[in-house]
Scaffold this active site. Structure first.
Site, PDB file in Angstrom:
ATOM      1  N   PRO A 190       0.789  -1.228   0.000  1.00  0.00           N
ATOM      2  CA  PRO A 190       0.000   0.000   0.000  1.00  0.00           C
ATOM      3  C   PRO A 190       0.821   1.277   0.000  1.00  0.00           C
ATOM      4  CG  PRO A 190      -0.168  -1.131   2.118  1.00  0.00           C
ATOM      5  CD  PRO A 190       0.519  -2.061   1.162  1.00  0.00           C
ATOM      6  N   ASN A 191       0.364   2.203  -0.809  1.00  0.00           N
ATOM      7  CA  ASN A 191       0.893   3.570  -0.920  1.00  0.00           C
ATOM      8  C   ASN A 191       2.224   3.662  -1.661  1.00  0.00           C
ATOM      9  OD1 ASN A 191      -1.270   4.914   0.440  1.00  0.00           O
ATOM     10  ND2 ASN A 191      -0.526   3.977   2.328  1.00  0.00           N
ATOM     11  N   ARG A 232       5.238  12.452  -2.742  1.00  0.00           N
ATOM     12  CA  ARG A 232       5.099  13.093  -1.425  1.00  0.00           C
ATOM     13  C   ARG A 232       6.149  12.550  -0.478  1.00  0.00           C
ATOM     14  NH1 ARG A 232      -1.088  11.803  -1.232  1.00  0.00           N
ATOM     15  NH2 ARG A 232      -1.488  12.788  -3.215  1.00  0.00           N
ATOM     16  N   TYR A 276      11.064   9.121   1.811  1.00  0.00           N
ATOM     17  CA  TYR A 276      11.059   8.063   0.804  1.00  0.00           C
ATOM     18  C   TYR A 276      11.812   8.397  -0.476  1.00  0.00           C
ATOM     19  CZ  TYR A 276       7.468   6.242   3.909  1.00  0.00           C
ATOM     20  OH  TYR A 276       6.799   5.774   5.005  1.00  0.00           O
ATOM     21  N   ASN A 305       8.209  -5.411  -0.565  1.00  0.00           N
ATOM     22  CA  ASN A 305       8.015  -4.274   0.333  1.00  0.00           C
ATOM     23  C   ASN A 305       6.518  -4.213   0.561  1.00  0.00           C
ATOM     24  OD1 ASN A 305       7.741  -1.943   1.766  1.00  0.00           O
ATOM     25  ND2 ASN A 305       8.981  -0.678   0.390  1.00  0.00           N
ATOM     26  N   ALA A 362       3.063  -0.701   4.996  1.00  0.00           N
ATOM     27  CA  ALA A 362       2.620  -0.746   6.397  1.00  0.00           C
ATOM     28  C   ALA A 362       2.162  -2.141   6.821  1.00  0.00           C
ATOM     29  CB  ALA A 362       1.518   0.276   6.611  1.00  0.00           C
ATOM     30  N   HIS A 382       4.346  -4.518   9.069  1.00  0.00           N
ATOM     31  CA  HIS A 382       4.417  -4.450  10.528  1.00  0.00           C
ATOM     32  C   HIS A 382       3.315  -5.245  11.213  1.00  0.00           C
ATOM     33  CE1 HIS A 382       7.185  -1.306   9.481  1.00  0.00           C
ATOM     34  NE2 HIS A 382       6.230  -0.604   8.916  1.00  0.00           N
ATOM     35  N   ASP A 388       1.862 -15.687   6.483  1.00  0.00           N
ATOM     36  CA  ASP A 388       1.370 -17.052   6.268  1.00  0.00           C
ATOM     37  C   ASP A 388       1.432 -17.423   4.785  1.00  0.00           C
ATOM     38  OD1 ASP A 388       0.878 -17.340   8.958  1.00  0.00           O
ATOM     39  OD2 ASP A 388      -1.294 -17.067   8.810  1.00  0.00           O
ATOM     40  N   GLU A 435      12.891  -9.052   2.284  1.00  0.00           N
ATOM     41  CA  GLU A 435      12.042  -7.925   2.700  1.00  0.00           C
ATOM     42  C   GLU A 435      12.831  -6.635   2.502  1.00  0.00           C
ATOM     43  OE1 GLU A 435      10.740  -8.187   6.766  1.00  0.00           O
ATOM     44  OE2 GLU A 435       9.923  -6.150   6.735  1.00  0.00           O
ATOM     45  N   HIS A 467      12.727  -2.279   2.664  1.00  0.00           N
ATOM     46  CA  HIS A 467      12.088  -1.013   3.022  1.00  0.00           C
ATOM     47  C   HIS A 467      12.975   0.123   2.554  1.00  0.00           C
ATOM     48  CE1 HIS A 467       8.989  -2.887   5.377  1.00  0.00           C
ATOM     49  NE2 HIS A 467       9.924  -3.675   5.875  1.00  0.00           N
ATOM     50  N   LEU A 468      12.345   1.139   2.017  1.00  0.00           N
ATOM     51  CA  LEU A 468      13.099   2.323   1.600  1.00  0.00           C
ATOM     52  C   LEU A 468      13.737   3.003   2.804  1.00  0.00           C
ATOM     53  CD1 LEU A 468      10.110   3.256  -0.528  1.00  0.00           C
ATOM     54  CD2 LEU A 468      12.384   3.155  -1.553  1.00  0.00           C
ATOM     55  N   SER A 469      12.945   3.177   3.848  1.00  0.00           N
ATOM     56  CA  SER A 469      13.421   3.875   5.045  1.00  0.00           C
ATOM     57  C   SER A 469      14.005   2.871   6.027  1.00  0.00           C
ATOM     58  CB  SER A 469      12.247   4.624   5.690  1.00  0.00           C
ATOM     59  OG  SER A 469      11.224   3.713   6.081  1.00  0.00           O
ATOM     60  N   ARG A 504      12.570   4.729  13.079  1.00  0.00           N
ATOM     61  CA  ARG A 504      11.300   5.449  12.968  1.00  0.00           C
ATOM     62  C   ARG A 504      10.424   5.190  14.210  1.00  0.00           C
ATOM     63  NH1 ARG A 504       8.806   5.120   7.140  1.00  0.00           N
ATOM     64  NH2 ARG A 504       7.681   6.889   8.055  1.00  0.00           N
ATOM     65  N   ARG A 524       6.771   0.965  13.801  1.00  0.00           N
ATOM     66  CA  ARG A 524       7.373   0.530  12.528  1.00  0.00           C
ATOM     67  C   ARG A 524       8.627  -0.319  12.760  1.00  0.00           C
ATOM     68  NH1 ARG A 524       4.844   3.693   8.394  1.00  0.00           N
ATOM     69  NH2 ARG A 524       4.175   5.683   9.245  1.00  0.00           N
TER      70      ARG A 524
HETATM   71  O1  CA2 Z   1      10.205   2.324   4.220  1.00  0.00           O
HETATM   72  C1  CA2 Z   1       9.419   1.620   3.575  1.00  0.00           C
HETATM   73  O2  CA2 Z   1       9.680   1.143   2.476  1.00  0.00           O
HETATM   74  C2  CA2 Z   1       8.016   1.370   4.131  1.00  0.00           C
HETATM   75  O3  CA2 Z   1       7.648   0.021   3.817  1.00  0.00           O
HETATM   76  C3  CA2 Z   1       7.112   2.343   3.404  1.00  0.00           C
HETATM   77  C4  CA2 Z   1       5.666   2.332   3.906  1.00  0.00           C
HETATM   78  C5  CA2 Z   1       5.609   2.453   5.430  1.00  0.00           C
HETATM   79  O4  CA2 Z   1       4.278   2.313   5.877  1.00  0.00           O
HETATM   80  C6  CA2 Z   1       6.506   1.426   6.105  1.00  0.00           C
HETATM   81  O5  CA2 Z   1       6.446   1.625   7.506  1.00  0.00           O
HETATM   82  C7  CA2 Z   1       7.941   1.535   5.638  1.00  0.00           C
HETATM   83  C8  CA2 Z   1       4.900   3.495   3.275  1.00  0.00           C
HETATM   84  C9  CA2 Z   1       4.783   3.383   1.770  1.00  0.00           C
HETATM   85  C10 CA2 Z   1       4.969   4.676   1.052  1.00  0.00           C
HETATM   86  O6  CA2 Z   1       4.104   5.673   1.515  1.00  0.00           O
HETATM   87  C11 CA2 Z   1       4.140   6.893   0.913  1.00  0.00           C
HETATM   88  C12 CA2 Z   1       3.297   7.832   1.459  1.00  0.00           C
HETATM   89  C13 CA2 Z   1       3.259   9.111   0.913  1.00  0.00           C
HETATM   90  C14 CA2 Z   1       4.049   9.418  -0.174  1.00  0.00           C
HETATM   91  C15 CA2 Z   1       4.890   8.479  -0.725  1.00  0.00           C
HETATM   92  C16 CA2 Z   1       4.926   7.204  -0.180  1.00  0.00           C
END
Ligand code: CA2
Length: 146
Positions: A9-10, A17, A22, A73, A76, A79, A86, A97, A99-101, A106, A110
């Protein structure tokens, strides 16, 4: 060798953003770079991005017998999702696995991953480059296994 790159997701919003967390690279940029690396390594890649947990589970189940490795990846869901863990255990395909961050630097919620204990490796904090590192790493691991 066939690998799947799964994004949750996202991650479709990458580069639009929160660049301070990110980065400015888009998911399409990441996919293009991985295609170049895949060509260099002589492997096939498939990409999936979905904002839905059940769709990720379906995508993972669909990899049984078709993929040799997975880069995931799960955003969210990483977590929290026992369903995704499963599914990954059920198909028994090695996964990395990503993660960008640096999730450990954090918020407390997370700093736990539901997926990490079953992973071949976990990479976080390298931004978009982490996907390339994960791809090179898992291909090397699978090739060494013979
Ligand atoms: O650091 C990562 O790759 C995460 O998996 C990114 C997730 C976050 O929920 C994880 O805790 C760590 C978020 C995906 C990206 O979300 C965005 C939100 C707004 C703008 C751009 C990306």
């Amino acid at each position: 060798m066939k690998l799947a790159v799964l994004n949750g997701p996202n991650l479709n919003l990458l580069g639009t953003r929160e660049p301070e967390i990110y980065g400015t690279t888009t998911l399409a940029d990441i996919e293009s770079r991985l295609h170049v690396v895949a060509r260099e390594l002589g492997i096939e890649l498939a990409f999936v991005q979905t904002n839905h947990e059940g769709a990720l589970v379906d995508a993972i189940q669909g990899l049984r017998g078709t993929a040799d490795g997975v880069i995931i990846n799960a955003g969210a869901y990483s977590h929290t999702s026992l369903a995704i863990r499963d599914a990954l255990s059920a198909v028994a395909i090695p996964y990395v696995e990503v993660h960008l961050s640096n999730i450990f630097a954090r918020e407390p919620e997370r700093r736990h991953s539901a997926l990490a204990s079953g992973a071949t490796a976990v990479l976080c904090g390298f931004g978009a480059y982490g996907y390339e590192l994960a791809l090179r790493g898992i291909v090397a691991r699978l090739a060494n296994r013979g």
